[in-house]
Design a protein around this motif. Structure first.
Motif, PDB file in Angstrom:
ATOM      1  N   ASP A  91      33.153  40.620  30.463  1.00 47.95           N
ATOM      2  CA  ASP A  91      34.340  40.798  29.624  1.00 47.95           C
ATOM      3  C   ASP A  91      33.973  41.345  28.251  1.00 47.95           C
ATOM      4  O   ASP A  91      32.909  41.024  27.709  1.00 47.95           O
ATOM      5  CB  ASP A  91      35.064  39.457  29.433  1.00 47.95           C
ATOM      6  CG  ASP A  91      35.672  38.927  30.713  1.00 47.95           C
ATOM      7  OD1 ASP A  91      35.890  39.720  31.646  1.00 47.95           O
ATOM      8  OD2 ASP A  91      35.940  37.705  30.773  1.00 47.95           O
ATOM      9  N   THR A 129      44.019  33.699  34.502  1.00 51.33           N
ATOM     10  CA  THR A 129      42.851  33.228  35.245  1.00 51.33           C
ATOM     11  C   THR A 129      43.284  32.055  36.119  1.00 51.33           C
ATOM     12  O   THR A 129      44.372  31.511  35.941  1.00 51.33           O
ATOM     13  CB  THR A 129      41.742  32.742  34.283  1.00 51.33           C
ATOM     14  OG1 THR A 129      42.194  31.571  33.624  1.00 51.33           O
ATOM     15  CG2 THR A 129      41.367  33.812  33.276  1.00 51.33           C
ATOM     16  N   SER A 153      44.949  31.029  29.166  1.00 53.41           N
ATOM     17  CA  SER A 153      44.560  29.781  29.824  1.00 53.41           C
ATOM     18  C   SER A 153      44.964  28.557  29.017  1.00 53.41           C
ATOM     19  O   SER A 153      45.386  27.546  29.581  1.00 53.41           O
ATOM     20  CB  SER A 153      43.056  29.767  30.092  1.00 53.41           C
ATOM     21  OG  SER A 153      42.726  30.789  31.015  1.00 53.41           O
ATOM     22  N   TYR A 195      33.982  28.502  29.238  1.00 56.33           N
ATOM     23  CA  TYR A 195      34.143  29.885  28.775  1.00 56.33           C
ATOM     24  C   TYR A 195      34.251  29.930  27.252  1.00 56.33           C
ATOM     25  O   TYR A 195      33.604  30.755  26.596  1.00 56.33           O
ATOM     26  CB  TYR A 195      35.378  30.521  29.416  1.00 56.33           C
ATOM     27  CG  TYR A 195      35.460  32.015  29.219  1.00 56.33           C
ATOM     28  CD1 TYR A 195      34.902  32.882  30.147  1.00 56.33           C
ATOM     29  CD2 TYR A 195      36.082  32.564  28.102  1.00 56.33           C
ATOM     30  CE1 TYR A 195      34.970  34.251  29.984  1.00 56.33           C
ATOM     31  CE2 TYR A 195      36.153  33.934  27.922  1.00 56.33           C
ATOM     32  CZ  TYR A 195      35.602  34.772  28.864  1.00 56.33           C
ATOM     33  OH  TYR A 195      35.658  36.135  28.686  1.00 56.33           O
ATOM     34  N   GLU A 228      30.995  35.786  34.440  1.00 52.73           N
ATOM     35  CA  GLU A 228      32.301  36.377  34.130  1.00 52.73           C
ATOM     36  C   GLU A 228      32.373  36.766  32.652  1.00 52.73           C
ATOM     37  O   GLU A 228      32.851  37.846  32.317  1.00 52.73           O
ATOM     38  CB  GLU A 228      33.432  35.401  34.464  1.00 52.73           C
ATOM     39  CG  GLU A 228      34.804  35.975  34.192  1.00 52.73           C
ATOM     40  CD  GLU A 228      35.945  35.094  34.667  1.00 52.73           C
ATOM     41  OE1 GLU A 228      37.095  35.407  34.308  1.00 52.73           O
ATOM     42  OE2 GLU A 228      35.710  34.102  35.391  1.00 52.73           O
ATOM     43  N   TRP A 261      41.246  29.414  36.174  1.00 52.50           N
ATOM     44  CA  TRP A 261      40.284  28.440  35.692  1.00 52.50           C
ATOM     45  C   TRP A 261      40.870  27.039  35.645  1.00 52.50           C
ATOM     46  O   TRP A 261      42.038  26.846  35.344  1.00 52.50           O
ATOM     47  CB  TRP A 261      39.834  28.770  34.269  1.00 52.50           C
ATOM     48  CG  TRP A 261      39.040  30.002  34.091  1.00 52.50           C
ATOM     49  CD1 TRP A 261      38.264  30.639  35.009  1.00 52.50           C
ATOM     50  CD2 TRP A 261      38.928  30.766  32.891  1.00 52.50           C
ATOM     51  NE1 TRP A 261      37.674  31.741  34.448  1.00 52.50           N
ATOM     52  CE2 TRP A 261      38.063  31.836  33.142  1.00 52.50           C
ATOM     53  CE3 TRP A 261      39.475  30.639  31.612  1.00 52.50           C
ATOM     54  CZ2 TRP A 261      37.728  32.781  32.182  1.00 52.50           C
ATOM     55  CZ3 TRP A 261      39.141  31.571  30.655  1.00 52.50           C
ATOM     56  CH2 TRP A 261      38.274  32.629  30.939  1.00 52.50           C
ATOM     57  N   LYS A 320      42.081  36.066  27.781  1.00 57.30           N
ATOM     58  CA  LYS A 320      41.889  35.043  28.814  1.00 57.30           C
ATOM     59  C   LYS A 320      41.975  33.640  28.217  1.00 57.30           C
ATOM     60  O   LYS A 320      42.590  32.747  28.809  1.00 57.30           O
ATOM     61  CB  LYS A 320      40.537  35.233  29.507  1.00 57.30           C
ATOM     62  CG  LYS A 320      40.504  36.395  30.464  1.00 57.30           C
ATOM     63  CD  LYS A 320      39.141  36.506  31.105  1.00 57.30           C
ATOM     64  CE  LYS A 320      39.125  37.560  32.195  1.00 57.30           C
ATOM     65  NZ  LYS A 320      37.816  37.608  32.882  1.00 57.30           N
TER      66      LYS A 320
END
Length: 111
Positions: A55, A6, A67, A16, A51, A8, A63
């Motif tokens: 998912d 990602t 991340s 998230y 988002e 992010w 993710k």
């Protein structure tokens, strides 16, 4: 195999993760959403929430793992995230078995 990288920021990653935790029992309470919004400094909540909704569980975990690694989180930084997760779980005055299992699972995956 799909790449789960990602772009992010650390703030978006935190949003998230907290949204992921709020959905541990398949229901986001108002208290949980209010807690998340109180812990963020940007207006990215809706973007990240949208988002998250797209998912599946596997994608979410990948993710998050990617991340955490990309941002070079230390053990102390991960511990601080876990403190926030626990506070989120308790924000609606219940800490059910699904939330406990998610907490333990993320602990194994991220530490």
């Amino acid at each position: 195999m799909k790449d789960f990288k990602t772009d992010w920021t650390k703030e978006e990653l935190k949003i998230y993760i907290l949204i992921y935790c709020a959905n541990a029992d398949f229901s986001e309470s108002k208290a949980e959403i209010d807690y998340i919004k109180s812990k963020i400094e940007t207006s990215d909540f809706e973007k990240i929430h949208d988002e998250f909704k797209k998912d599946n569980d596997y994608q979410s975990i990948q993710k998050i793992r990617s991340s955490i690694k990309d941002h070079g989180y230390t053990n102390d930084a991960v511990d601080r995230l876990f403190e926030e997760m626990k506070t989120l779980f308790l924000s609606d005055n219940k800490y059910d078995i699904l939330e406990q299992n998610l907490y333990r699972g993320l602990n194994r995956i991220l530490k």
